[in-house]
Design a protein around this motif. Structure first.
Motif, PDB file in Angstrom:
ATOM      1  N   PHE A   1       0.964  -1.228  -0.104  1.00 53.35           N
ATOM      2  CA  PHE A   1      -0.126   0.007   0.020  1.00 53.35           C
ATOM      3  C   PHE A   1       0.969   1.050  -0.016  1.00 53.35           C
ATOM      4  CE2 PHE A   1      -3.121  -2.945   1.521  1.00 53.35           C
ATOM      5  CZ  PHE A   1      -4.488  -2.405   0.865  1.00 53.35           C
ATOM      6  N   GLU A   2       2.246   1.056   0.421  1.00 59.07           N
ATOM      7  CA  GLU A   2       2.983   2.377   0.518  1.00 59.07           C
ATOM      8  C   GLU A   2       3.524   2.738  -0.863  1.00 59.07           C
ATOM      9  OE1 GLU A   2       5.984   1.632   3.287  1.00 59.07           O
ATOM     10  OE2 GLU A   2       4.820   0.686   4.783  1.00 59.07           O
ATOM     11  N   PHE A   3       3.394   2.075  -2.053  1.00 55.86           N
ATOM     12  CA  PHE A   3       3.712   2.235  -3.365  1.00 55.86           C
ATOM     13  C   PHE A   3       2.957   3.432  -3.909  1.00 55.86           C
ATOM     14  CE2 PHE A   3       6.022  -1.542  -2.786  1.00 55.86           C
ATOM     15  CZ  PHE A   3       7.328  -1.360  -3.068  1.00 55.86           C
ATOM     16  N   PRO A   4       3.361   4.459  -4.452  1.00 58.48           N
ATOM     17  CA  PRO A   4       2.550   5.704  -4.957  1.00 58.48           C
ATOM     18  C   PRO A   4       1.975   5.186  -6.408  1.00 58.48           C
ATOM     19  CG  PRO A   4       4.969   5.957  -5.597  1.00 58.48           C
ATOM     20  CD  PRO A   4       4.955   4.803  -4.732  1.00 58.48           C
ATOM     21  N   SER A   5       2.359   3.882  -7.055  1.00 54.95           N
ATOM     22  CA  SER A   5       1.640   3.662  -8.485  1.00 54.95           C
ATOM     23  C   SER A   5       1.872   2.336  -8.753  1.00 54.95           C
ATOM     24  CB  SER A   5       2.300   4.566  -9.461  1.00 54.95           C
ATOM     25  OG  SER A   5       3.894   4.438  -9.636  1.00 54.95           O
ATOM     26  N   LEU A   6       1.270   1.802  -9.765  1.00 55.63           N
ATOM     27  CA  LEU A   6       1.154   0.350 -10.149  1.00 55.63           C
ATOM     28  C   LEU A   6       2.689   0.191 -10.661  1.00 55.63           C
ATOM     29  CD1 LEU A   6       0.226  -2.185 -10.995  1.00 55.63           C
ATOM     30  CD2 LEU A   6      -0.580  -1.199 -13.009  1.00 55.63           C
ATOM     31  N   GLU A   7       3.151   1.160 -11.275  1.00 53.54           N
ATOM     32  CA  GLU A   7       4.486   0.763 -12.163  1.00 53.54           C
ATOM     33  C   GLU A   7       5.732   0.641 -10.625  1.00 53.54           C
ATOM     34  OE1 GLU A   7       7.506   3.207 -15.087  1.00 53.54           O
ATOM     35  OE2 GLU A   7       5.535   4.280 -14.619  1.00 53.54           O
ATOM     36  N   ALA A   8       5.720   1.575  -9.838  1.00 57.01           N
ATOM     37  CA  ALA A   8       6.609   1.328  -8.715  1.00 57.01           C
ATOM     38  C   ALA A   8       6.226   0.148  -8.078  1.00 57.01           C
ATOM     39  CB  ALA A   8       6.273   2.574  -7.742  1.00 57.01           C
ATOM     40  N   ARG A   9       5.137  -0.534  -7.990  1.00 54.61           N
ATOM     41  CA  ARG A   9       4.857  -1.670  -7.233  1.00 54.61           C
ATOM     42  C   ARG A   9       5.554  -3.066  -8.180  1.00 54.61           C
ATOM     43  NH1 ARG A   9      -0.429   0.018  -6.119  1.00 54.61           N
ATOM     44  NH2 ARG A   9      -1.306  -1.264  -8.154  1.00 54.61           N
ATOM     45  N   LEU A  10       5.468  -2.620  -9.359  1.00 61.67           N
ATOM     46  CA  LEU A  10       5.666  -3.731 -10.407  1.00 61.67           C
ATOM     47  C   LEU A  10       7.109  -3.975 -10.449  1.00 61.67           C
ATOM     48  CD1 LEU A  10       3.091  -3.898 -13.332  1.00 61.67           C
ATOM     49  CD2 LEU A  10       3.153  -5.290 -11.095  1.00 61.67           C
ATOM     50  N   ASP A  11       7.778  -2.813 -10.295  1.00 61.48           N
ATOM     51  CA  ASP A  11       9.433  -2.627 -10.373  1.00 61.48           C
ATOM     52  C   ASP A  11       9.942  -3.240  -9.187  1.00 61.48           C
ATOM     53  OD1 ASP A  11       9.528  -1.305 -12.849  1.00 61.48           O
ATOM     54  OD2 ASP A  11       9.517   0.747 -11.984  1.00 61.48           O
ATOM     55  N   ALA A  12       9.345  -2.758  -8.106  1.00 58.39           N
ATOM     56  CA  ALA A  12       9.803  -3.607  -6.786  1.00 58.39           C
ATOM     57  C   ALA A  12       9.765  -5.060  -6.725  1.00 58.39           C
ATOM     58  CB  ALA A  12       9.004  -2.910  -5.691  1.00 58.39           C
ATOM     59  N   HIS A  13       8.639  -5.503  -7.190  1.00 59.00           N
ATOM     60  CA  HIS A  13       8.420  -6.935  -7.478  1.00 59.00           C
ATOM     61  C   HIS A  13       9.343  -7.882  -8.333  1.00 59.00           C
ATOM     62  CE1 HIS A  13       4.705  -7.036  -5.318  1.00 59.00           C
ATOM     63  NE2 HIS A  13       4.214  -6.581  -6.155  1.00 59.00           N
ATOM     64  N   ILE A  14       9.833  -6.912  -9.552  1.00 60.19           N
ATOM     65  CA  ILE A  14      10.804  -7.372 -10.265  1.00 60.19           C
ATOM     66  C   ILE A  14      12.096  -7.314  -9.633  1.00 60.19           C
ATOM     67  CG2 ILE A  14      12.320  -6.978 -12.480  1.00 60.19           C
ATOM     68  CD1 ILE A  14       9.817  -5.807 -13.625  1.00 60.19           C
ATOM     69  N   ASN A  15      12.487  -6.620  -8.969  1.00 58.24           N
ATOM     70  CA  ASN A  15      14.008  -6.494  -8.091  1.00 58.24           C
ATOM     71  C   ASN A  15      13.804  -7.371  -7.024  1.00 58.24           C
ATOM     72  OD1 ASN A  15      14.890  -4.158  -9.873  1.00 58.24           O
ATOM     73  ND2 ASN A  15      13.842  -2.937  -8.270  1.00 58.24           N
ATOM     74  N   LEU A  16      12.774  -7.539  -6.310  1.00 54.35           N
ATOM     75  CA  LEU A  16      12.659  -8.628  -5.091  1.00 54.35           C
ATOM     76  C   LEU A  16      12.737 -10.221  -5.821  1.00 54.35           C
ATOM     77  CD1 LEU A  16      10.155  -6.838  -2.994  1.00 54.35           C
ATOM     78  CD2 LEU A  16      12.623  -7.073  -2.695  1.00 54.35           C
ATOM     79  N   TRP A  17      12.113 -10.451  -6.848  1.00 49.74           N
ATOM     80  CA  TRP A  17      11.927 -11.600  -7.416  1.00 49.74           C
ATOM     81  C   TRP A  17      13.400 -12.222  -7.931  1.00 49.74           C
ATOM     82  CZ3 TRP A  17       9.602 -16.028  -6.892  1.00 49.74           C
ATOM     83  CH2 TRP A  17       9.554 -16.917  -8.144  1.00 49.74           C
ATOM     84  N   ARG A  18      14.175 -11.130  -8.464  1.00 50.37           N
ATOM     85  CA  ARG A  18      15.656 -11.251  -8.994  1.00 50.37           C
ATOM     86  C   ARG A  18      16.485 -11.737  -7.654  1.00 50.37           C
ATOM     87  NH1 ARG A  18      15.865  -6.476 -13.632  1.00 50.37           N
ATOM     88  NH2 ARG A  18      14.705  -7.558 -15.164  1.00 50.37           N
ATOM     89  N   LYS A  19      16.162 -11.029  -6.706  1.00 54.14           N
ATOM     90  CA  LYS A  19      16.977 -11.202  -5.465  1.00 54.14           C
ATOM     91  C   LYS A  19      16.817 -12.687  -4.663  1.00 54.14           C
ATOM     92  CE  LYS A  19      17.884  -6.384  -4.082  1.00 54.14           C
ATOM     93  NZ  LYS A  19      19.607  -6.648  -4.424  1.00 54.14           N
ATOM     94  N   THR A  20      15.546 -13.332  -5.093  1.00 54.88           N
ATOM     95  CA  THR A  20      15.196 -14.441  -4.704  1.00 54.88           C
ATOM     96  C   THR A  20      15.823 -15.757  -5.186  1.00 54.88           C
ATOM     97  OG1 THR A  20      12.962 -13.436  -4.163  1.00 54.88           O
ATOM     98  CG2 THR A  20      13.195 -16.113  -4.452  1.00 54.88           C
ATOM     99  N   LYS A  21      16.403 -16.630  -4.249  1.00 55.89           N
ATOM    100  CA  LYS A  21      16.867 -17.967  -4.613  1.00 55.89           C
ATOM    101  C   LYS A  21      16.189 -18.974  -4.638  1.00 55.89           C
ATOM    102  CE  LYS A  21      20.692 -20.966  -3.631  1.00 55.89           C
ATOM    103  NZ  LYS A  21      21.798 -21.122  -2.542  1.00 55.89           N
ATOM    104  N   ASP A  22      15.227 -19.194  -3.384  1.00 63.33           N
ATOM    105  CA  ASP A  22      14.278 -20.101  -3.372  1.00 63.33           C
ATOM    106  C   ASP A  22      12.652 -19.650  -3.535  1.00 63.33           C
ATOM    107  OD1 ASP A  22      15.972 -22.423  -3.345  1.00 63.33           O
ATOM    108  OD2 ASP A  22      17.073 -21.448  -1.446  1.00 63.33           O
ATOM    109  N   TYR A  23      12.457 -18.790  -2.296  1.00 59.17           N
ATOM    110  CA  TYR A  23      11.056 -18.597  -2.095  1.00 59.17           C
ATOM    111  C   TYR A  23      11.201 -16.854  -1.908  1.00 59.17           C
ATOM    112  CZ  TYR A  23       9.947 -23.251  -1.558  1.00 59.17           C
ATOM    113  OH  TYR A  23       9.960 -24.685  -1.989  1.00 59.17           O
TER     114      TYR A  23
END
Length: 428
Positions: A213-235
């Motif tokens: 809920f803290e992200f200002p826009s849809l684009e900001a949320r999706l960018d965060a998901h991409i970065n966090l998913w790339r940092k994920t090794k397992d889960y």
């Protein structure tokens, strides 16, 4: 007579040889079947308990003396403190106040929701033991404490990211046991205010809890998901409020990562709670505005609880990279509390076929074992039964008509009767 073809969900039986063998015994009660997710009332670890926060509050300026016959220290309400600080424009002091109030009001709630998600992770991936943890927007440290409570001896490194300096200071204090000069429970614990853009480093477990809920826009949320998913090794674990808006944010993240992984040719899976990788049937059902959420219990940190556990509803998803590391049963999940009635139980189930079904269990129709498993399953459990769609004919009474019908209509009526009897689609 006219016939119409209808569909109904039928319980075929229990899944699993060991469960079938156990259920055949007279001592089987259904209270401890293997698909139950045991989740006790979440209780905060000692360094996060009330005594440590009370010590911190006594040093804070959010307490003042009020005279009510005799001098006594009482907390000022949050809205008054914030209004006062806005007038005095001490932004840093305001952040300290908000951080402390956040710890008092939300630490227990966040801890119980994350701990419940970790229960699912441990149950359906029993061989997974994280060595490294990455907590995005860590707040007061509820995620690290939930991980320490479950994998304390195996955790080697924790990275916490939060943009608020005052929140970071409070989280460091709590993770050191409430003492400024104390030591971290996991020696290699690091705090940062910004997420590193590099993707060279990956972590066994990446968590984002109550941050979308803290992200200002849809684009900001999706960018965060991409970065966090790339940092994920397992889960990658996502936890959010159990409102419809929170659920839609969780579903948005799930669908986006599924799409992105398919686009990049990367294999992944959904560990929990969805028993499938299809579109959410609750969002597809017309007129259904209820969210897909679950319930966890906890003891309030502030104000004092009277011994009764409070309840918190939340939505979550656990996404894993690659194929499942352990075989997962194809069981439907109970997405609402079962309605127990005399002689039968009505369960709302999300099936592996991506459908939302209301199934009624009875002893006479489905057998004693299946009925008991459904009877003693809780909201969020998997029900160890196999479901099957079954077709059946429904005969509707029609009024007698005059014999003045022409031959074409008579032939069409006869054709419908034969089609229904043979199981072929009806032709209007």
């Amino acid at each position: 007579m006219s016939f119409s073809r209808m569909m109904a969900t039928k319980v075929v039986g229990l899944l699993g040889e060991s469960l079938t063998l156990e259920a055949s015994k007279d001592s089987f009660t259904g209270k401890a079947h293997p698909s139950k997710v045991y989740s006790a009332v979440a209780d905060l670890p000692n360094p996060l308990c009330k005594e440590q926060l009370t010590k911190r509050k006594q040093k804070s300026s959010i307490f003042r003396r009020r005279k009510t016959g005799k001098a006594a220290e009482r907390p000022i309400r949050a809205r008054k403190v914030i209004r006062k600080e806005k007038v005095e424009t001490h932004r840093v002091h305001q952040n300290q106040v908000v951080s402390l109030l956040h710890a008092e009001q939300n630490a227990s709630r966040s801890f119980c929701c994350v701990d419940r998600a970790f229960v699912e992770l441990s149950k359906w991936a029993p061989n997974f033991v994280p060595r490294t943890l990455y907590d995005f927007e860590s707040g007061v440290g509820s995620v690290p404490w939930a991980a320490i409570s479950r994998w304390s001896k195996q955790l080697e490194e924790i990275h916490c990211i939060d943009s608020s300096k005052d929140m970071v200071n409070l989280a460091e204090l709590l993770l050191k046991g409430g003492e400024a000069g104390g030591k971290f429970h996991v020696p290699q614990t690091y705090f940062r205010q910004l997420m590193s853009p590099t993707v060279n480093r990956t972590f066994d477990l990446v968590v984002s809890a109550h941050t979308l809920f803290e992200f200002p826009s849809l684009e900001a949320r999706l960018d965060a998901h991409i970065n966090l998913w790339r940092k994920t090794k397992d889960y990658y674990v996502l936890v959010e409020l159990g409102t419809r808006e929170g659920f839609k944010l969780i579903d948005e993240a799930k669908e986006f990562i599924l799409f992105q992984s398919k686009k990049e040719g990367q294999e992944m899976h959904i560990l929990a709670p969805c028993p499938h990788s299809l579109a959410c049937p609750r969002l597809l059902r017309e007129g259904d505005r209820s969210p897909c959420n679950f319930e966890s219990r906890y003891y309030k940190l502030w104000p004092e609880n009277d011994g009764e556990a409070s309840k918190e509803r939340f939505s979550f998803v656990i996404l894993g990279k690659g194929r499942r590391k352990s075989p997962s049963p194809s069981w439907p999940r109970m997405v609402r509390a079962p309605m127990v009635r005399g002689g039968h139980v009505i369960c709302s189930l999300c099936t592996p076929e991506g459908k939302l079904e209301d199934v009624t269990f009875t002893k006479s129709k489905d057998g004693r074992a299946s009925f008991l498993c459904a009877r003693y399953s809780d909201w969020g459990d998997l029900v160890p039964v196999s479901l099957r769609q079954k077709e059946f004919d429904v005969r509707d009474k029609v009024k007698k008509e005059k014999i003045s019908e022409n031959s074409d209509d008579a032939q069409k009526s006869e054709h419908q009767y034969v089609a229904a009897d043979e199981g072929r689609p009806l032709v209007n």
